[in-house]
Design a protein around this motif. Structure first.
Motif, mmCIF file in Angstrom:
data_model
loop_
_atom_site.group_PDB
_atom_site.id
_atom_site.type_symbol
_atom_site.label_atom_id
_atom_site.label_comp_id
_atom_site.label_asym_id
_atom_site.label_seq_id
_atom_site.Cartn_x
_atom_site.Cartn_y
_atom_site.Cartn_z
ATOM 1 N N HIS A 198 0.857 -1.190 0.000
ATOM 2 C CA HIS A 198 0.000 0.000 0.000
ATOM 3 C C HIS A 198 0.893 1.241 0.000
ATOM 4 O O HIS A 198 2.028 1.196 0.448
ATOM 5 N N ARG A 199 0.333 2.348 -0.456
ATOM 6 C CA ARG A 199 1.056 3.622 -0.456
ATOM 7 C C ARG A 199 0.051 4.734 -0.166
ATOM 8 O O ARG A 199 -1.063 4.705 -0.685
ATOM 9 N N ILE A 200 0.418 5.681 0.687
ATOM 10 C CA ILE A 200 -0.378 6.887 0.905
ATOM 11 C C ILE A 200 0.471 8.061 0.431
ATOM 12 O O ILE A 200 1.628 8.191 0.825
ATOM 13 N N TYR A 201 -0.122 8.906 -0.412
ATOM 14 C CA TYR A 201 0.596 10.059 -0.935
ATOM 15 C C TYR A 201 -0.296 11.294 -0.875
ATOM 16 O O TYR A 201 -1.514 11.185 -0.745
ATOM 17 N N ALA A 202 0.322 12.461 -0.941
ATOM 18 C CA ALA A 202 -0.411 13.731 -0.937
ATOM 19 C C ALA A 202 -0.449 14.286 -2.353
ATOM 20 O O ALA A 202 0.551 14.243 -3.067
ATOM 21 N N ASP A 203 -1.610 14.822 -2.752
ATOM 22 C CA ASP A 203 -1.697 15.483 -4.051
ATOM 23 C C ASP A 203 -1.311 16.951 -3.906
ATOM 24 O O ASP A 203 -0.998 17.419 -2.805
ATOM 25 N N THR A 204 -1.334 17.693 -5.001
ATOM 26 C CA THR A 204 -0.884 19.087 -4.976
ATOM 27 C C THR A 204 -1.808 19.998 -4.174
ATOM 28 O O THR A 204 -1.405 21.080 -3.770
ATOM 29 N N GLN A 205 -3.054 19.554 -3.905
ATOM 30 C CA GLN A 205 -3.977 20.348 -3.092
ATOM 31 C C GLN A 205 -3.910 19.977 -1.612
ATOM 32 O O GLN A 205 -4.668 20.481 -0.804
ATOM 33 N N GLY A 206 -3.010 19.040 -1.241
ATOM 34 C CA GLY A 206 -2.857 18.643 0.154
ATOM 35 C C GLY A 206 -3.739 17.488 0.568
ATOM 36 O O GLY A 206 -3.730 17.093 1.729
ATOM 37 N N GLY A 207 -4.516 16.926 -0.360
ATOM 38 C CA GLY A 207 -5.335 15.749 -0.047
ATOM 39 C C GLY A 207 -4.488 14.490 -0.059
ATOM 40 O O GLY A 207 -3.463 14.428 -0.733
ATOM 41 N N SER A 208 -4.904 13.488 0.692
ATOM 42 C CA SER A 208 -4.159 12.224 0.718
ATOM 43 C C SER A 208 -4.981 11.129 0.059
ATOM 44 O O SER A 208 -6.210 11.158 0.062
ATOM 45 N N HIS A 209 -4.268 10.159 -0.518
ATOM 46 C CA HIS A 209 -4.896 9.087 -1.275
ATOM 47 C C HIS A 209 -4.101 7.794 -1.109
ATOM 48 O O HIS A 209 -2.902 7.830 -0.855
ATOM 49 N N PHE A 210 -4.789 6.663 -1.295
ATOM 50 C CA PHE A 210 -4.129 5.364 -1.323
ATOM 51 C C PHE A 210 -3.748 5.011 -2.751
ATOM 52 O O PHE A 210 -4.402 5.424 -3.709
ATOM 53 N N ASP A 211 -2.732 4.213 -2.892
ATOM 54 C CA ASP A 211 -2.310 3.622 -4.155
ATOM 55 C C ASP A 211 -1.815 2.223 -3.821
ATOM 56 O O ASP A 211 -1.534 1.918 -2.657
ATOM 57 N N THR A 212 -1.724 1.359 -4.814
ATOM 58 C CA THR A 212 -1.130 0.033 -4.641
ATOM 59 C C THR A 212 0.061 -0.048 -5.573
ATOM 60 O O THR A 212 -0.045 0.272 -6.755
ATOM 61 N N VAL A 213 1.211 -0.457 -5.045
ATOM 62 C CA VAL A 213 2.451 -0.522 -5.805
ATOM 63 C C VAL A 213 2.894 -1.977 -5.891
ATOM 64 O O VAL A 213 2.817 -2.717 -4.909
ATOM 65 N N THR A 214 3.363 -2.370 -7.070
ATOM 66 C CA THR A 214 3.877 -3.721 -7.269
ATOM 67 C C THR A 214 5.346 -3.630 -7.657
ATOM 68 O O THR A 214 5.712 -2.853 -8.542
ATOM 69 N N VAL A 215 6.181 -4.410 -6.982
ATOM 70 C CA VAL A 215 7.616 -4.453 -7.233
ATOM 71 C C VAL A 215 7.947 -5.813 -7.832
ATOM 72 O O VAL A 215 7.553 -6.847 -7.284
ATOM 73 N N GLU A 216 8.664 -5.799 -8.950
ATOM 74 C CA GLU A 216 9.064 -7.059 -9.575
ATOM 75 C C GLU A 216 10.334 -7.586 -8.924
ATOM 76 O O GLU A 216 11.170 -6.821 -8.449
ATOM 77 N N GLN A 217 10.443 -8.903 -8.915
ATOM 78 C CA GLN A 217 11.626 -9.569 -8.403
ATOM 79 C C GLN A 217 12.155 -10.513 -9.472
ATOM 80 O O GLN A 217 11.402 -10.975 -10.326
ATOM 81 N N SER A 218 13.439 -10.818 -9.381
ATOM 82 C CA SER A 218 14.075 -11.769 -10.296
ATOM 83 C C SER A 218 14.698 -12.883 -9.476
ATOM 84 O O SER A 218 15.191 -12.655 -8.372
ATOM 85 N N LEU A 219 14.693 -14.074 -10.042
ATOM 86 C CA LEU A 219 15.336 -15.204 -9.395
ATOM 87 C C LEU A 219 16.844 -14.969 -9.426
ATOM 88 O O LEU A 219 17.419 -14.665 -10.469
ATOM 89 N N ALA A 220 17.485 -15.056 -8.267
ATOM 90 C CA ALA A 220 18.916 -14.772 -8.174
ATOM 91 C C ALA A 220 19.564 -15.650 -7.127
ATOM 92 O O ALA A 220 18.913 -16.148 -6.214
#
Length: 134
Positions: A15-37
């Motif tokens: 999950h991610r919470i960020y602020a927009d340019t008007q000062g409001g906050s919002h949720f986002d969902t972020v996906t990170v890729e992984q590689s076999l190593a």
């Protein structure tokens, strides 16, 4: 025939919470890729993401019924919920319930911020890792 769908083990979602340019906050969902190593030979290969900077860590523990009224986060930081259960609300009215194992990136360092409620019967504890802005 029953088909079993396995989760995609080379992706991590948070999950991610960020602020927009008007000062409001919002949720986002972020996906990170992984590689076999081969990250720790001679151990078997495992999935690894790219490196990101982090310098320190701390723990936050909230007592039962604790409410953190509207506030921006003091610094950009990852929170990993270790125990308990919390609700976080953004200024657009979105509420997400977090359980142990959930990860959230707080980036709302300005504006109204977010609200946090400990809804567990006991303490809720986060591992917190401040991270520099990207």
């Amino acid at each position: 025939m029953i088909q079993t769908v396995l989760p995609n083990l080379n992706l991590v979602t948070y999950h991610r919470i960020y602020a927009d340019t008007q000062g409001g906050s919002h949720f986002d969902t972020v996906t990170v890729e992984q590689s076999l190593a081969s990250g720790a030979p001679p151990a078997a290969p495992f999935y690894v993401s790219g490196d990101k900077p982090a310098l320190k860590y701390r723990f936050y523990s909230f007592q039962p019924s604790w409410i953190g009224d509207w506030h921006p986060c003091p610094t950009r930081q990852f929170l990993a919920l270790l125990s308990g259960c919390v609700e976080m609300e953004t200024s657009d009215g979105t509420v997400r319930r977090l359980a142990p194992g959930d990860l959230i990136l707080l980036e709302d360092t300005s504006g109204k911020g977010h609200l946090t409620r400990n809804i567990a019967d006991g303490y809720s504890t986060f591992l917190v890792v401040p991270v520099p802005a990207v």
